[in-house]
Design a protein around this motif. Structure first.
Motif, mmCIF file in Angstrom:
data_model
loop_
_atom_site.group_PDB
_atom_site.id
_atom_site.type_symbol
_atom_site.label_atom_id
_atom_site.label_comp_id
_atom_site.label_asym_id
_atom_site.label_seq_id
_atom_site.Cartn_x
_atom_site.Cartn_y
_atom_site.Cartn_z
ATOM 1 N N ALA A 117 0.832 -1.205 0.000
ATOM 2 C CA ALA A 117 0.000 0.000 0.000
ATOM 3 C C ALA A 117 0.865 1.254 0.000
ATOM 4 O O ALA A 117 0.602 2.205 -0.743
ATOM 5 C CB ALA A 117 -0.933 -0.011 1.210
ATOM 6 N N LEU A 118 1.911 1.257 0.816
ATOM 7 C CA LEU A 118 2.808 2.414 0.887
ATOM 8 C C LEU A 118 3.480 2.667 -0.463
ATOM 9 O O LEU A 118 3.527 3.807 -0.940
ATOM 10 C CB LEU A 118 3.866 2.182 1.964
ATOM 11 C CG LEU A 118 4.936 3.273 2.120
ATOM 12 C CD1 LEU A 118 4.296 4.616 2.455
ATOM 13 C CD2 LEU A 118 5.952 2.875 3.186
ATOM 14 N N ILE A 119 3.963 1.616 -1.103
ATOM 15 C CA ILE A 119 4.621 1.756 -2.411
ATOM 16 C C ILE A 119 3.648 2.300 -3.451
ATOM 17 O O ILE A 119 3.976 3.185 -4.248
ATOM 18 C CB ILE A 119 5.211 0.407 -2.862
ATOM 19 C CG1 ILE A 119 6.401 0.037 -1.980
ATOM 20 C CG2 ILE A 119 5.630 0.460 -4.331
ATOM 21 C CD1 ILE A 119 6.948 -1.355 -2.233
ATOM 22 N N ILE A 120 2.418 1.771 -3.440
ATOM 23 C CA ILE A 120 1.417 2.243 -4.408
ATOM 24 C C ILE A 120 1.138 3.723 -4.202
ATOM 25 O O ILE A 120 1.094 4.507 -5.168
ATOM 26 C CB ILE A 120 0.115 1.431 -4.291
ATOM 27 C CG1 ILE A 120 0.329 0.002 -4.805
ATOM 28 C CG2 ILE A 120 -1.013 2.100 -5.091
ATOM 29 C CD1 ILE A 120 -0.872 -0.905 -4.609
ATOM 30 N N TYR A 121 0.940 4.135 -2.950
ATOM 31 C CA TYR A 121 0.641 5.545 -2.681
ATOM 32 C C TYR A 121 1.793 6.453 -3.112
ATOM 33 O O TYR A 121 1.572 7.549 -3.636
ATOM 34 C CB TYR A 121 0.333 5.746 -1.198
ATOM 35 C CG TYR A 121 -1.051 5.310 -0.794
ATOM 36 C CD1 TYR A 121 -2.172 5.723 -1.501
ATOM 37 C CD2 TYR A 121 -1.241 4.469 0.296
ATOM 38 C CE1 TYR A 121 -3.448 5.320 -1.137
ATOM 39 C CE2 TYR A 121 -2.513 4.059 0.667
ATOM 40 C CZ TYR A 121 -3.612 4.484 -0.045
ATOM 41 O OH TYR A 121 -4.866 4.079 0.302
ATOM 42 N N ILE A 122 3.018 5.998 -2.906
ATOM 43 C CA ILE A 122 4.175 6.813 -3.283
ATOM 44 C C ILE A 122 4.237 6.990 -4.801
ATOM 45 O O ILE A 122 4.304 8.113 -5.313
ATOM 46 C CB ILE A 122 5.478 6.174 -2.761
ATOM 47 C CG1 ILE A 122 5.564 6.316 -1.232
ATOM 48 C CG2 ILE A 122 6.698 6.835 -3.415
ATOM 49 C CD1 ILE A 122 6.710 5.549 -0.612
ATOM 50 N N PHE A 123 4.195 5.885 -5.525
ATOM 51 C CA PHE A 123 4.383 5.976 -6.976
ATOM 52 C C PHE A 123 3.130 6.479 -7.701
ATOM 53 O O PHE A 123 3.245 7.090 -8.771
ATOM 54 C CB PHE A 123 4.847 4.630 -7.526
ATOM 55 C CG PHE A 123 6.290 4.342 -7.207
ATOM 56 C CD1 PHE A 123 7.301 4.936 -7.936
ATOM 57 C CD2 PHE A 123 6.625 3.524 -6.141
ATOM 58 C CE1 PHE A 123 8.639 4.702 -7.633
ATOM 59 C CE2 PHE A 123 7.954 3.278 -5.821
ATOM 60 C CZ PHE A 123 8.961 3.872 -6.567
#
Length: 446
Positions: A117-123
């Motif tokens: 989830a964190l990676i998706i929100y960042i990119f």
């Protein structure tokens, strides 16, 4: 076609989340030299759609899309393999590993959910930025015609100033803060006033036929004119904007119905804006005070016409890390807040709990990677949080017993774990039936 697009997004998102969650268990198990007997996407009740054994592990796809699993040797799980557990422990089995290794294996799935989830929100922040609507730019307030809201004192044209204690800057702030809010501050005729929300507001909203809240007011934009419509040969085109009816100016879609009440079964002269040209048409009004035209929603068109301002923010890759983390932490905090409300019967929030249909309905009718990744990130957080619940059949239940073992130095017996797993399994079945039963109830009675 719309169903195919929705189901494709739903299954792709679900498959991605399941596979990565199970990898979170699989990888540390392998690192600690623990045998993994099965790795499955979906459940293989009676038979598999596909399976292949590589090394000690059978990889497969089941036919029942309700989740997935890894079967780890020497672990009391949903398989309830009592025969294996009655044999002496083997070095490659889960039960033979130190408690700290077992804890890492059990927390691996949730860890992956949160990291994903964190990676998706960042990119996604870097790729798409943020798009919102400035509340200050909304000229004549919101459309409010849900009886639940009007009975509380809200009216179409109200501007939303605050939800709870949170100041409303952009339109999304309303949805973000409405869960658990006790009041909404509005501005009507230049005067601010506060309207109290009942404690069970979410419950009432979830169980009502109309679940709309505060809707943006847009012009009447032509989406399509069905061949069966009495105005099919009127020469209307998609994106035409209705300006007036019999000389009366019509600014918003919500004003059209009341204007047409006096013209049932008659013809009216309308002005239409097409691109930059204003043209005149004669349209028929049916007995239901309707044109028989499917209206469209277009925030871009409405913004171009000056109804409100679309605010777009773009971020550098460096900025996206901070923005993505903020979105991630806000979603986790918000979801824990939702769970708290759901487990408080007085709020009635449990009525809004949904199952697979509710998740399916979240996906849009048209393919949008931006929407897909946003929904997938939220579902990943939801899956992670739910798996942390201290229910024996979930990861959180295993973690609870492992922490007890590490603190007390006493390992619960296999027989106790079998009983706990059985109880947890029935609790899970009850929760699944309740959530999906809510979907069925709403489909039938709402």
């Amino acid at each position: 076609m719309e169903f195919v697009i929705k189901i494709s997004q739903f299954l792709l998102s679900l498959s991605l989340l399941i596979v990565l969650h199970e990898l979170g268990h699989f990888i540390p198990a392998k690192l600690f030299k623990t045998r993994v007997e099965k790795f499955y996407l979906f459940f293989d009740v009676k038979f598999s759609l596909f399976k292949k054994k590589i090394g000690d592990t059978v990889y497969g796809i089941g036919w029942l899309p309700l989740g997935g699993y890894v079967k780890i040797s020497g672990m009391i799980d949903e398989s309830m393999d009592k025969e294996q557990m009655e044999k002496p422990p083997q070095p490659w089995e889960f039960r033979s590993k130190p408690a700290w290794q077992r804890l890492i294996i059990m927390l691996g799935g949730v860890f992956v959910n949160f990291v994903l989830a964190l990676i998706i929100y960042i990119f996604a922040s870097f790729a798409y930025g943020d798009t919102d609507i400035s509340v200050e730019s909304i000229k004549d307030g919101y459309l409010i015609d849900n009886p639940l809201l009007t009975d509380l004192g809200f009216k179409t044209g109200d501007a939303i100033v605050k939800v709870g204690d949170a100041q409303v800057i952009n339109d999304s702030d309303i949805r973000t803060n409405i869960i658990g809010a006790e009041t909404v501050t509005i501005k009507r005729d230049g005067v601010e006033q506060t309207i109290a929300l009942p404690e069970d507001f979410l419950g009432q909203l979830s169980s009502s036929k109309d679940r709309r809240l505060f809707e943006l007011r847009e012009p009447f934009i032509v989406g399509m004119v069905p061949d069966s419509s009495h105005n099919s040969k009127a020469g209307l085109k998609p994106k035409d904007v209705l300006l007036s009816i019999n000389g009366e100016h019509v600014r918003y879609f919500d004003q059209v119905k009341s204007k047409l009440e006096q013209y049932k079964n008659t013809q009216v002269t309308v002005e239409i804006l097409r691109d930059t040209d204003t043209i005149t048409k004669t349209l028929e009004v049916n007995e239901n005070a309707q044109f028989g035209i499917v209206a469209a929603t277009s925030y871009k068109k409405s913004s171009d016409l000056g109804y409100f301002d679309i605010v777009r923010k773009e971020y550098t890759l460096g900025e996206s890390f901070g923005v993505g983390y903020e979105k991630f932490s806000n979603q986790i905090t918000g979801y824990f807040g939702q769970l708290k409300l759901i487990f408080s019967p007085s709020t009635g929030a449990y009525k809004g709990v949904g199952g697979f249909k509710a998740i399916f309905d979240v996906f849009p009718n048209t393919w949008s990677w931006e929407a897909f990744w946003g929904i997938t990130a939220f579902l990943s957080i939801m899956l992670g949080v739910l798996n942390l619940l201290p229910i024996p059949a979930l990861d959180g239940g295993h973690v609870m017993f492992l922490l007890y073992e590490m603190i007390s130095g006493k390992k619960p017996s296999d027989k106790f774990m079998e009983y706990a797993q059985t109880v947890g399994f029935f609790i899970l079945i009850a929760l699944v039936l309740f959530a999906n039963g809510n979907d069925v109830f709403k489909a039938i009675f709402n």
